[in-house]
Design an enzyme around this catalytic site. Sequence first.
Site, PDB file in Angstrom:
ATOM      1  N   CYS A  25      40.297  28.262 -39.523  1.00 18.93           N
ATOM      2  CA  CYS A  25      39.603  28.882 -38.496  1.00 18.93           C
ATOM      3  C   CYS A  25      39.577  30.737 -38.370  1.00 18.93           C
ATOM      4  CB  CYS A  25      40.791  28.848 -36.992  1.00 18.93           C
ATOM      5  SG  CYS A  25      41.234  29.992 -36.529  1.00 18.93           S
ATOM      6  N   GLU A  26      38.646  30.948 -37.551  1.00 18.17           N
ATOM      7  CA  GLU A  26      38.726  32.525 -37.848  1.00 18.17           C
ATOM      8  C   GLU A  26      39.120  33.279 -36.592  1.00 18.17           C
ATOM      9  OE1 GLU A  26      34.198  32.860 -37.510  1.00 18.17           O
ATOM     10  OE2 GLU A  26      33.832  33.232 -35.450  1.00 18.17           O
ATOM     11  N   HIS A  27      39.337  32.790 -35.738  1.00 21.85           N
ATOM     12  CA  HIS A  27      40.042  33.449 -34.404  1.00 21.85           C
ATOM     13  C   HIS A  27      42.227  33.374 -34.569  1.00 21.85           C
ATOM     14  CE1 HIS A  27      37.332  31.254 -31.666  1.00 21.85           C
ATOM     15  NE2 HIS A  27      36.812  32.626 -32.094  1.00 21.85           N
ATOM     16  N   HIS A  28      41.517  32.441 -35.923  1.00 21.69           N
ATOM     17  CA  HIS A  28      43.832  32.633 -36.496  1.00 21.69           C
ATOM     18  C   HIS A  28      43.689  32.946 -37.726  1.00 21.69           C
ATOM     19  CE1 HIS A  28      43.200  30.894 -32.264  1.00 21.69           C
ATOM     20  NE2 HIS A  28      44.615  31.411 -32.001  1.00 21.69           N
ATOM     21  N   GLN A  74      34.798  25.208 -36.239  1.00 25.74           N
ATOM     22  CA  GLN A  74      34.465  23.159 -36.280  1.00 25.74           C
ATOM     23  C   GLN A  74      33.150  23.099 -36.110  1.00 25.74           C
ATOM     24  OE1 GLN A  74      37.609  20.802 -35.374  1.00 25.74           O
ATOM     25  NE2 GLN A  74      35.190  19.146 -34.552  1.00 25.74           N
ATOM     26  N   HIS A 132      43.754  21.220 -35.411  1.00 28.42           N
ATOM     27  CA  HIS A 132      43.907  23.202 -35.782  1.00 28.42           C
ATOM     28  C   HIS A 132      45.518  23.751 -35.944  1.00 28.42           C
ATOM     29  CE1 HIS A 132      39.461  22.976 -34.309  1.00 28.42           C
ATOM     30  NE2 HIS A 132      39.857  22.204 -35.098  1.00 28.42           N
ATOM     31  N   CYS A 190      46.301  25.809 -35.120  1.00 23.67           N
ATOM     32  CA  CYS A 190      46.847  27.050 -34.003  1.00 23.67           C
ATOM     33  C   CYS A 190      46.718  26.654 -33.212  1.00 23.67           C
ATOM     34  CB  CYS A 190      45.026  27.594 -34.247  1.00 23.67           C
ATOM     35  SG  CYS A 190      43.708  27.542 -34.125  1.00 23.67           S
TER      36      CYS A 190
HETATM   37 ZN   LIG Z   1      42.520  29.253 -33.546  1.00 23.49          ZN
END
Ligand SMILES: [Zn+2]
Length: 191
Positions: free
Chosen positions: A86-89, A128, A156, A158
Site C-alpha cells: 500500500c502506498e500510504h504505509h 487496491q 492490508h 496497515c
Molecule cells: Zn495502508
Amino acid sequence: MAIDKKLIEESIRNILIALGDNPDREGLKDTPKRVANMYEEVFEGMNYSNKEIAEMFDKTFEEDCDSTNSSNDLVFVKDIEVFSYCEHHLALMYDMKVSVAYIPNGKVIGLSKIARIADMAAKRLQLQERLGSDIAEIIEMVTDSPNVAVFIEGSHSCMTARGIKNFPSRTLTQTLRGRFKTDSTLLARLR
Ligand SMILES: [Zn+2]
C-alpha cells in the site's frame, strides 16, 4: 526508470538509525542491502508503464471464430494470488485474490498471461482500487476488448497488524468497464 538500489540502501540505514538501533551491529549490517534487493524484486512493476506491461505480455491468439456470433462468450479467470504494497504505509497487502473477466473481441490472451499481468501490476506501490484499474487497462490493451471486469479482495497489513487487532477486515473492490458497467445479466454470470 530503474530502481535506485544504492539510495534505498542509504535510506534504510537511516531508518535503522532513526529507530535508535545500530546499523553496524551483526544482525543489521546487511539489512539495507537485503531490503534493497527485496524492493528491486517486489517493486519490479514500477520499472514499467501499463503500456509497457501490455507489450510485454502481448501474446494473444487470434480466435478461430467459426461459431458465428460469440458476443456473449466470456473469459473469467478467478483467484489469481498476488502480493502488493500500500502506498500510504508501504505496508504489505497480502492474501490478495484477483479475478479477471473479459469478453473476447477476436483476440484471446493465454490464461497464464493474465496471471502474470496481475502479478506485475501488483509489484508497485498501490491502492487496491488502482491495482484493479491498472489490470483492467492492461487487459483492455492486450485483448482489444473494452469489456473488462476486475475483482480484488485482500488484507492490508496497515489495517490488520496495528490498531484494533483481530478485526476481520478484507477489502473488496471491483473495476467494471464497458458492458460490465451497464449489463447486470453479464455481471450476474460472474457471481
Ligand atoms: Zn495502508
